[in-house]
Design a protein around this motif. Sequence first.
Motif, PDB file in Angstrom:
ATOM      1  N   SER A  92      18.206 -10.726 -18.352  1.00  0.00           N
ATOM      2  CA  SER A  92      18.414  -9.291 -18.548  1.00  0.00           C
ATOM      3  C   SER A  92      19.112  -8.704 -17.335  1.00  0.00           C
ATOM      4  CB  SER A  92      17.079  -8.558 -18.734  1.00  0.00           C
ATOM      5  OG  SER A  92      16.415  -9.003 -19.892  1.00  0.00           O
ATOM      6  N   VAL A  93      19.991  -7.748 -17.601  1.00  0.00           N
ATOM      7  CA  VAL A  93      20.642  -6.978 -16.551  1.00  0.00           C
ATOM      8  C   VAL A  93      20.380  -5.519 -16.850  1.00  0.00           C
ATOM      9  CG1 VAL A  93      22.843  -6.322 -15.507  1.00  0.00           C
ATOM     10  CG2 VAL A  93      22.437  -8.700 -16.162  1.00  0.00           C
ATOM     11  N   ILE A  94      19.950  -4.790 -15.829  1.00  0.00           N
ATOM     12  CA  ILE A  94      19.708  -3.353 -15.945  1.00  0.00           C
ATOM     13  C   ILE A  94      20.621  -2.658 -14.943  1.00  0.00           C
ATOM     14  CG2 ILE A  94      17.996  -1.506 -15.743  1.00  0.00           C
ATOM     15  CD1 ILE A  94      15.848  -3.800 -16.111  1.00  0.00           C
ATOM     16  N   TYR A  95      21.407  -1.708 -15.421  1.00  0.00           N
ATOM     17  CA  TYR A  95      22.264  -0.901 -14.560  1.00  0.00           C
ATOM     18  C   TYR A  95      21.669   0.496 -14.506  1.00  0.00           C
ATOM     19  CZ  TYR A  95      26.204   1.863 -12.922  1.00  0.00           C
ATOM     20  OH  TYR A  95      27.005   2.734 -12.219  1.00  0.00           O
ATOM     21  N   ILE A  96      21.412   1.002 -13.314  1.00  0.00           N
ATOM     22  CA  ILE A  96      20.800   2.322 -13.147  1.00  0.00           C
ATOM     23  C   ILE A  96      21.898   3.387 -13.163  1.00  0.00           C
ATOM     24  CG2 ILE A  96      19.268   3.768 -11.760  1.00  0.00           C
ATOM     25  CD1 ILE A  96      18.050   1.049 -12.798  1.00  0.00           C
ATOM     26  N   VAL A  97      21.849   4.255 -14.165  1.00  0.00           N
ATOM     27  CA  VAL A  97      22.800   5.359 -14.277  1.00  0.00           C
ATOM     28  C   VAL A  97      22.307   6.537 -13.441  1.00  0.00           C
ATOM     29  CG1 VAL A  97      23.905   6.994 -15.852  1.00  0.00           C
ATOM     30  CG2 VAL A  97      23.554   4.612 -16.564  1.00  0.00           C
ATOM     31  N   SER A  98      21.031   6.912 -13.622  1.00  0.00           N
ATOM     32  CA  SER A  98      20.443   7.994 -12.827  1.00  0.00           C
ATOM     33  C   SER A  98      18.937   7.785 -12.750  1.00  0.00           C
ATOM     34  CB  SER A  98      20.765   9.371 -13.427  1.00  0.00           C
ATOM     35  OG  SER A  98      20.170   9.507 -14.708  1.00  0.00           O
ATOM     36  N   GLY A  99      18.346   8.290 -11.685  1.00  0.00           N
ATOM     37  CA  GLY A  99      16.914   8.133 -11.487  1.00  0.00           C
ATOM     38  C   GLY A  99      16.609   6.998 -10.527  1.00  0.00           C
ATOM     39  N   LYS A 100      15.329   6.625 -10.480  1.00  0.00           N
ATOM     40  CA  LYS A 100      14.881   5.599  -9.539  1.00  0.00           C
ATOM     41  C   LYS A 100      13.982   4.608 -10.260  1.00  0.00           C
ATOM     42  CE  LYS A 100      13.129   5.299  -4.858  1.00  0.00           C
ATOM     43  NZ  LYS A 100      12.522   6.079  -3.765  1.00  0.00           N
ATOM     44  N   ALA A 101      14.396   3.347 -10.277  1.00  0.00           N
ATOM     45  CA  ALA A 101      13.618   2.283 -10.923  1.00  0.00           C
ATOM     46  C   ALA A 101      12.844   1.504  -9.868  1.00  0.00           C
ATOM     47  CB  ALA A 101      14.548   1.332 -11.669  1.00  0.00           C
ATOM     48  N   GLU A 114      13.196  -1.505  -5.393  1.00  0.00           N
ATOM     49  CA  GLU A 114      13.603  -0.275  -6.064  1.00  0.00           C
ATOM     50  C   GLU A 114      15.115  -0.242  -6.168  1.00  0.00           C
ATOM     51  OE1 GLU A 114      11.704   3.142  -4.316  1.00  0.00           O
ATOM     52  OE2 GLU A 114       9.776   2.558  -5.197  1.00  0.00           O
ATOM     53  N   ALA A 115      15.598   0.470  -7.177  1.00  0.00           N
ATOM     54  CA  ALA A 115      17.032   0.576  -7.424  1.00  0.00           C
ATOM     55  C   ALA A 115      17.358   1.999  -7.837  1.00  0.00           C
ATOM     56  CB  ALA A 115      17.446  -0.402  -8.522  1.00  0.00           C
ATOM     57  N   GLY A 116      18.543   2.455  -7.447  1.00  0.00           N
ATOM     58  CA  GLY A 116      18.982   3.799  -7.786  1.00  0.00           C
ATOM     59  C   GLY A 116      20.335   3.772  -8.463  1.00  0.00           C
ATOM     60  N   PRO A 117      20.920   4.942  -8.679  1.00  0.00           N
ATOM     61  CA  PRO A 117      22.187   5.047  -9.398  1.00  0.00           C
ATOM     62  C   PRO A 117      23.259   4.115  -8.829  1.00  0.00           C
ATOM     63  CG  PRO A 117      21.263   7.213  -9.043  1.00  0.00           C
ATOM     64  CD  PRO A 117      20.416   6.245  -8.262  1.00  0.00           C
ATOM     65  N   GLY A 118      23.897   3.370  -9.740  1.00  0.00           N
ATOM     66  CA  GLY A 118      24.938   2.434  -9.350  1.00  0.00           C
ATOM     67  C   GLY A 118      24.436   1.031  -9.056  1.00  0.00           C
ATOM     68  N   ASP A 119      23.120   0.859  -8.961  1.00  0.00           N
ATOM     69  CA  ASP A 119      22.542  -0.454  -8.673  1.00  0.00           C
ATOM     70  C   ASP A 119      22.337  -1.253  -9.952  1.00  0.00           C
ATOM     71  OD1 ASP A 119      22.395   0.239  -5.982  1.00  0.00           O
ATOM     72  OD2 ASP A 119      20.260   0.769  -6.075  1.00  0.00           O
ATOM     73  N   PHE A 120      22.389  -2.568  -9.821  1.00  0.00           N
ATOM     74  CA  PHE A 120      22.102  -3.502 -10.899  1.00  0.00           C
ATOM     75  C   PHE A 120      20.812  -4.246 -10.584  1.00  0.00           C
ATOM     76  CE2 PHE A 120      26.625  -2.951 -11.318  1.00  0.00           C
ATOM     77  CZ  PHE A 120      26.900  -3.106 -12.673  1.00  0.00           C
ATOM     78  N   ILE A 121      20.046  -4.562 -11.607  1.00  0.00           N
ATOM     79  CA  ILE A 121      18.848  -5.389 -11.487  1.00  0.00           C
ATOM     80  C   ILE A 121      19.052  -6.590 -12.403  1.00  0.00           C
ATOM     81  CG2 ILE A 121      16.360  -5.543 -11.919  1.00  0.00           C
ATOM     82  CD1 ILE A 121      16.309  -2.437 -11.615  1.00  0.00           C
ATOM     83  N   PHE A 122      18.799  -7.793 -11.888  1.00  0.00           N
ATOM     84  CA  PHE A 122      18.858  -9.007 -12.705  1.00  0.00           C
ATOM     85  C   PHE A 122      17.444  -9.540 -12.859  1.00  0.00           C
ATOM     86  CE2 PHE A 122      19.168 -13.737 -12.813  1.00  0.00           C
ATOM     87  CZ  PHE A 122      19.653 -13.841 -14.103  1.00  0.00           C
ATOM     88  N   VAL A 123      17.028  -9.769 -14.102  1.00  0.00           N
ATOM     89  CA  VAL A 123      15.712 -10.345 -14.386  1.00  0.00           C
ATOM     90  C   VAL A 123      15.950 -11.728 -14.997  1.00  0.00           C
ATOM     91  CG1 VAL A 123      13.514 -10.064 -15.567  1.00  0.00           C
ATOM     92  CG2 VAL A 123      14.783  -8.030 -14.804  1.00  0.00           C
ATOM     93  N   PRO A 124      15.650 -12.795 -14.250  1.00  0.00           N
ATOM     94  CA  PRO A 124      15.839 -14.152 -14.763  1.00  0.00           C
ATOM     95  C   PRO A 124      14.828 -14.488 -15.865  1.00  0.00           C
ATOM     96  CG  PRO A 124      15.697 -14.147 -12.358  1.00  0.00           C
ATOM     97  CD  PRO A 124      15.258 -12.792 -12.843  1.00  0.00           C
ATOM     98  N   PRO A 125      15.081 -15.569 -16.594  1.00  0.00           N
ATOM     99  CA  PRO A 125      14.142 -15.992 -17.633  1.00  0.00           C
ATOM    100  C   PRO A 125      12.745 -16.270 -17.069  1.00  0.00           C
ATOM    101  CG  PRO A 125      16.216 -17.169 -17.841  1.00  0.00           C
ATOM    102  CD  PRO A 125      16.279 -16.411 -16.548  1.00  0.00           C
TER     103      PRO A 125
END
Length: 178
Positions: A92-101, A114-125
């Motif tokens: 899975s890839v999550i791209y943060i558009v707005s807010g704080k993950a 944590e990730a904010g706007p413009g950041d990508f998160i990669f979740v491996p299997p």
Amino acid sequence: MHDIGDGHHHDHEHPHPAEAGASADARERWKHDGVRVIPGDRLDPNTAQTPGMYRQAAINAARVGAQKIWAGTVAIEPDAKTGVHHHGALESVIYIVSGKARMRWGDRLEYVAEAGPGDFIFVPPYVPHQEINASTDEPLHCVLVRSDNEAVVVNLPDVEPIERPETVHWIDPIHKRP
């Protein structure tokens, strides 16, 4: 060899249906089965929904015939948290558009980022994780891409979440109550 526009070359031909000799059927097929643009205001909410979360599909098998990928958006209410789970063999890839993950992961959720706007998160299997809107007063808006069309969620009720999903529970056919 042909230049493909970015300085790289490839050494095989791609038949183009608009070339001389291509049938009208081939041209029509490319017109309708080629590149697709999905307008942002025409996403499909007919996907698994979760309290505290609004998910919409942009790219999937039903909408465009995608066989190996799912993409869409998710809006997450303030302070919403999932239970502990993993997504099987999916990436899975999550791209943060707005807010704080905030993501917690590991056998005991011992890691956090944590990730904010413009950041990508990669979740491996198979990585046990918990997804969290780190803000108590602002929504979190993301683009989500998965490596398959099937939504796979394996809940891990034996792992105690560090941040208990107490304000808004993400519970639906995908995210079950721990």
